[in-house]
Design a protein around this motif. Sequence first.
Motif, PDB file in Angstrom:
ATOM      1  N   ALA A   1       1.699   6.516  -6.801  1.00 16.20           N
ATOM      2  CA  ALA A   1       0.563   7.217  -7.471  1.00 16.20           C
ATOM      3  C   ALA A   1       0.762   8.750  -7.908  1.00 16.20           C
ATOM      4  CB  ALA A   1      -1.176   6.961  -6.454  1.00 16.20           C
TER       5      ALA A   1
ATOM      6  N   HIS B   1       0.793  -0.895  -0.318  1.00 15.45           N
ATOM      7  CA  HIS B   1       0.113  -0.280   0.544  1.00 15.45           C
ATOM      8  C   HIS B   1       1.296   1.128  -0.078  1.00 15.45           C
ATOM      9  CE1 HIS B   1      -3.015  -2.910   1.160  1.00 15.45           C
ATOM     10  NE2 HIS B   1      -4.030  -1.722   1.186  1.00 15.45           N
TER      11      HIS B   1
ATOM     12  N   SER C   1      -8.891   8.464  -7.956  1.00 13.32           N
ATOM     13  CA  SER C   1      -7.417   7.409  -9.056  1.00 13.32           C
ATOM     14  C   SER C   1      -7.965   6.432  -8.946  1.00 13.32           C
ATOM     15  CB  SER C   1      -5.893   8.312  -9.513  1.00 13.32           C
ATOM     16  OG  SER C   1      -4.948   7.712  -9.833  1.00 13.32           O
ATOM     17  N   THR C   2      -7.313   5.500  -9.286  1.00 10.65           N
ATOM     18  CA  THR C   2      -6.899   3.610  -9.340  1.00 10.65           C
ATOM     19  C   THR C   2      -5.760   3.478 -10.001  1.00 10.65           C
ATOM     20  OG1 THR C   2      -9.665   3.345  -9.421  1.00 10.65           O
ATOM     21  CG2 THR C   2      -8.138   1.580  -9.579  1.00 10.65           C
ATOM     22  N   SER C   3      -4.735   3.156  -9.129  1.00 13.02           N
ATOM     23  CA  SER C   3      -3.980   2.343  -9.367  1.00 13.02           C
ATOM     24  C   SER C   3      -3.770   0.899  -8.825  1.00 13.02           C
ATOM     25  CB  SER C   3      -2.790   2.812  -8.576  1.00 13.02           C
ATOM     26  OG  SER C   3      -1.500   3.119  -9.708  1.00 13.02           O
ATOM     27  N   ASP C   4      -3.819  -0.411 -10.230  1.00 12.21           N
ATOM     28  CA  ASP C   4      -2.984  -1.492  -9.700  1.00 12.21           C
ATOM     29  C   ASP C   4      -3.864  -2.376  -8.790  1.00 12.21           C
ATOM     30  OD1 ASP C   4      -0.690  -1.698 -11.515  1.00 12.21           O
ATOM     31  OD2 ASP C   4       0.637  -0.303  -9.685  1.00 12.21           O
ATOM     32  N   GLY C   5      -5.199  -1.749  -8.507  1.00  9.44           N
ATOM     33  CA  GLY C   5      -6.547  -2.423  -7.890  1.00  9.44           C
ATOM     34  C   GLY C   5      -6.304  -1.303  -6.392  1.00  9.44           C
ATOM     35  N   PHE C   6      -5.893  -0.479  -6.847  1.00  7.54           N
ATOM     36  CA  PHE C   6      -5.245   0.286  -5.247  1.00  7.54           C
ATOM     37  C   PHE C   6      -6.394   1.737  -5.324  1.00  7.54           C
ATOM     38  CE2 PHE C   6      -1.503  -2.067  -4.707  1.00  7.54           C
ATOM     39  CZ  PHE C   6      -1.545  -2.567  -3.503  1.00  7.54           C
ATOM     40  N   GLU C   7      -7.414   2.319  -4.598  1.00  5.44           N
ATOM     41  CA  GLU C   7      -8.360   2.737  -5.200  1.00  5.44           C
ATOM     42  C   GLU C   7      -7.391   4.804  -3.994  1.00  5.44           C
ATOM     43  OE1 GLU C   7     -12.122   1.862  -5.978  1.00  5.44           O
ATOM     44  OE2 GLU C   7     -11.988   1.411  -4.062  1.00  5.44           O
TER      45      GLU C   7
ATOM     46  N   MET D   1      -6.173   6.853   1.038  1.00  7.22           N
ATOM     47  CA  MET D   1      -6.269   4.994   0.827  1.00  7.22           C
ATOM     48  C   MET D   1      -6.544   4.244   1.825  1.00  7.22           C
ATOM     49  SD  MET D   1      -2.519   3.706  -0.678  1.00  7.22           S
ATOM     50  CE  MET D   1      -2.576   1.987  -1.399  1.00  7.22           C
TER      51      MET D   1
ATOM     52  N   ARG E   1     -14.148   9.017  -6.151  1.00  5.29           N
ATOM     53  CA  ARG E   1     -13.240   8.944  -6.378  1.00  5.29           C
ATOM     54  C   ARG E   1     -12.044   9.493  -7.376  1.00  5.29           C
ATOM     55  NH1 ARG E   1     -13.380   2.824  -8.415  1.00  5.29           N
ATOM     56  NH2 ARG E   1     -14.792   3.500 -10.294  1.00  5.29           N
TER      57      ARG E   1
END
Length: 293
Positions: A125, A118, A157-163, A259, A155
């Motif tokens: 991010a 994380h 942004s989203t990156s590699d399944g993380f929000e 996050m 929301r």
Amino acid sequence: MPSRRHSSEDLWGIVLAGGQGTRATRSRSMLKQTLQRAERVIARKRLMTVVDAADVKKLKPQLEDRSPHTIIRQPKNLDTLPGMLLPLMHILARDPEALVAVLPSDHFVLQEERFMKHIAAAAAALMKLPNRVILLGIRPDTAETGYGWIAPSQRISTSDGFEFFRIQSFREKPPLKTAEEFLRQGMLWNSFVTVARAETLHKLAWSYRPRIAERFERIRRSVGSWRCASVTAKEYRGMESANISKDVFECNPPNAAVMPMSGVLWSDWGNPERIQTTMSQLSRFTRSVQSGR
């Protein structure tokens, strides 16, 4: 000159080992765990530990394998904002474009690898969210009155399944009835774990506690010189204390983001009750694993 292109490999860390009383006593038993956990993502040479001058002797066995350049002594504990800003000045003096993760030393984390994923994802991010201050939010299971609570909004942004979400509001240590309502509303606990550009954190201090920021700017200009220790001591004399959660984040800075963290058993072991709760959770977790559930 254009700013360099960052990656999570550029990440610096600040481990807050300062404190007094019960919290400081417990942090001595957990400091090494925090440092070892951080090294899953952060290079040892970029991992700064801030300690109170009064605690240096007690913490020495856990820091003896650390480079002296990574141990920052503060003259006294003035709560979390000065505790963060002092090592931040040393980082900015070495790397003005640094990315930084702030990690308290008295947090219990069971799934350490996932926890640090994380942190790495938050750092990555910042490529798309360069001016954001990202807080790690914990999905709560109780109406805890000793934590800060974060209400996420849109929301962003989203990156590699993380929000990542904007923050609608932040409330530090609410009374029980309010915490119960926050729990029903799906708000998050604030873990205090923070990832941002070092200069962004510095600007937050200027925005919300300018008198403190002015003192640390003078310290920043002395870093690397023979005057640094004396300047630091001088600026700490008469400095007001400030809590970054209460005095900065509760003001709801417009560039703060959260996050949500999942798949991690986490607790701030700042009081005995939370330690007992965590031990009960671990016991249930162990029984569940042994039974194959």
